[in-house]
Design an enzyme around this catalytic site. Structure first.
Site, short mmCIF file in Angstrom:
data_model
loop_
_atom_site.label_atom_id
_atom_site.label_comp_id
_atom_site.label_asym_id
_atom_site.label_seq_id
_atom_site.Cartn_x
_atom_site.Cartn_y
_atom_site.Cartn_z
N ASP A 49 61.57 35.76 104.06
CA ASP A 49 62.08 37.11 103.82
C ASP A 49 61.38 37.76 102.63
O ASP A 49 61.58 38.94 102.34
CB ASP A 49 63.60 37.13 103.66
CG ASP A 49 64.10 36.25 102.53
OD1 ASP A 49 63.28 35.60 101.85
OD2 ASP A 49 65.34 36.21 102.33
N SER A 50 60.51 37.00 101.97
CA SER A 50 59.63 37.57 100.94
C SER A 50 58.76 38.67 101.51
O SER A 50 58.19 39.48 100.76
CB SER A 50 58.74 36.47 100.34
OG SER A 50 58.09 35.73 101.36
N ASP A 88 63.09 32.53 108.03
CA ASP A 88 64.22 32.76 107.12
C ASP A 88 65.32 33.56 107.81
O ASP A 88 65.04 34.53 108.53
CB ASP A 88 63.76 33.56 105.90
CG ASP A 88 63.40 32.68 104.72
OD1 ASP A 88 63.75 31.49 104.72
OD2 ASP A 88 62.76 33.20 103.79
N LYS A 118 65.75 28.86 108.20
CA LYS A 118 66.04 28.46 106.83
C LYS A 118 67.09 29.39 106.26
O LYS A 118 67.05 30.60 106.49
CB LYS A 118 64.78 28.52 105.95
CG LYS A 118 65.05 28.09 104.49
CD LYS A 118 63.77 27.96 103.69
CE LYS A 118 63.21 29.29 103.26
NZ LYS A 118 64.10 29.99 102.28
N GLU A 120 69.63 30.02 102.56
CA GLU A 120 69.85 29.68 101.16
C GLU A 120 71.29 29.25 100.91
O GLU A 120 72.21 29.73 101.57
CB GLU A 120 69.53 30.89 100.27
CG GLU A 120 68.07 31.32 100.31
CD GLU A 120 67.80 32.50 99.40
OE1 GLU A 120 68.68 32.86 98.58
OE2 GLU A 120 66.70 33.09 99.49
N GLU A 187 63.55 25.61 94.65
CA GLU A 187 62.76 26.67 94.01
C GLU A 187 63.13 26.87 92.56
O GLU A 187 64.31 26.79 92.18
CB GLU A 187 62.94 28.00 94.76
CG GLU A 187 62.17 29.15 94.14
CD GLU A 187 62.15 30.41 95.00
OE1 GLU A 187 61.56 31.41 94.54
OE2 GLU A 187 62.71 30.40 96.11
#
Length: 273
Positions: A49-50, A88, A118, A120, A187
């Site tokens: 999602d960056s 993501d 993925k 978080e 991270e």
């Protein structure tokens, strides 16, 4: 799916089996051309999602939508023959409930053809990850610095400095390790703690600003290539300065156009006899 995407690729179980072995190579990919360039050299490609910041100029990843992730996931899958592809889950697509997370994860897998998703979160997301994995959805976890929580965490900063942060990351790692996730990104975490967590977990850790002891490493491709210059995280190593090279090439093109050197005869069509 394209022919290239139907060939044998690395799978989440094979990635998981790489724990403690040869380091896992991972980079971000958002487009078909970049996926094709990276595929021969990477074990994992992350459609992160960056992309909200790198491609769309957003200040954070919060504005990235599920439809955006699916569109870019499709693009990456068209360029991959070997690497395992993880997409993501964007902010808001999985936090509400494990049932909502399941529906959105199914959309991602079905519409992109990717290998895993993925998400978080640590202890608070372990139940959701277990719910997904028990229903056949491969999941990669993400602990430590979590960009989707940057607005409540006080910005982008490394974690694991205080005893409170250290204890939380240990608990998060333990919870994700027992949730059925096949790997976990760690991270922005102080090196000794990232090393400790890697040693304690039975699944691979993929470090980003963490430790060389992690089972693999991931970076944003545009960062290592010098294509994203809004800011440069401390943990990034630049392997090229393509941004400057692109600017120089465009300047040369502009000069040729303005001086009428382009197009030359070789770049135009002749009338057939």
């Amino acid at each position: 799916m394209s022919a290239i995407g139907s060939q044998k690729r690395l799978t989440p179980p094979r990635i998981s089996a790489m724990k403690g072995g040869k380091p896992i190579v991972c980079l971000t990919a958002y487009t078909t051309p970049m996926a094709r360039l990276l595929d021969d050299h990477c074990d994992l490609l992350l459609v992160g999602d960056s992309l909200g910041m790198v491609l769309y100029g957003m200040e954070t990843t919060i504005g990235v939508t599920l439809d955006m992730m699916i569109a870019h996931g499709k693009a990456v899958m068209r360029g991959v023959a070997k690497a395992c592809v993880v997409v993501d889950m964007p902010f808001g697509s999985y936090q509400e409930s494990k049932e909502v997370a399941f529906r959105n994860a199914v959309r991602i897998l079905q519409e992109t053809g990717c290998d895993a998703v993925k998400l978080e979160g640590g202890e608070e997301m372990a139940e959701t990850i277990a719910f997904l994995t028990k229903r056949g959805i491969p999941v990669m976890g993400h602990i430590g610095l979590m960009p989707q929580q940057v607005q409540t965490a006080g910005g982008y900063r490394s974690v694991g400095h205080s005893e409170h942060e250290t204890s939380k990351i240990r608990r998060d790692a333990h919870a994700i390790g027992g949730s059925g996730a096949f790997a976990v990104v760690i991270e922005g975490t102080v090196e000794p703690l990232a090393r400790e967590v890697t040693s304690a977990m039975h699944i691979p850790t993929i470090g980003i600003g963490a430790s060389a002891a992690c089972d693999g490493q991931v970076l944003v491709s545009d960062d290592i290539l010098g294509l994203f210059n809004d800011f440069k995280p401390r943990f990034v190593k630049r392997y090229d300065e393509l941004g400057k090279r692109v600017a120089d090439a465009v300047a040369a093109y502009a000069e040729d156009v303005r001086s009428r050197k382009f197009p030359a005869a070789d770049h135009t069509f002749k009338r057939r006899p």
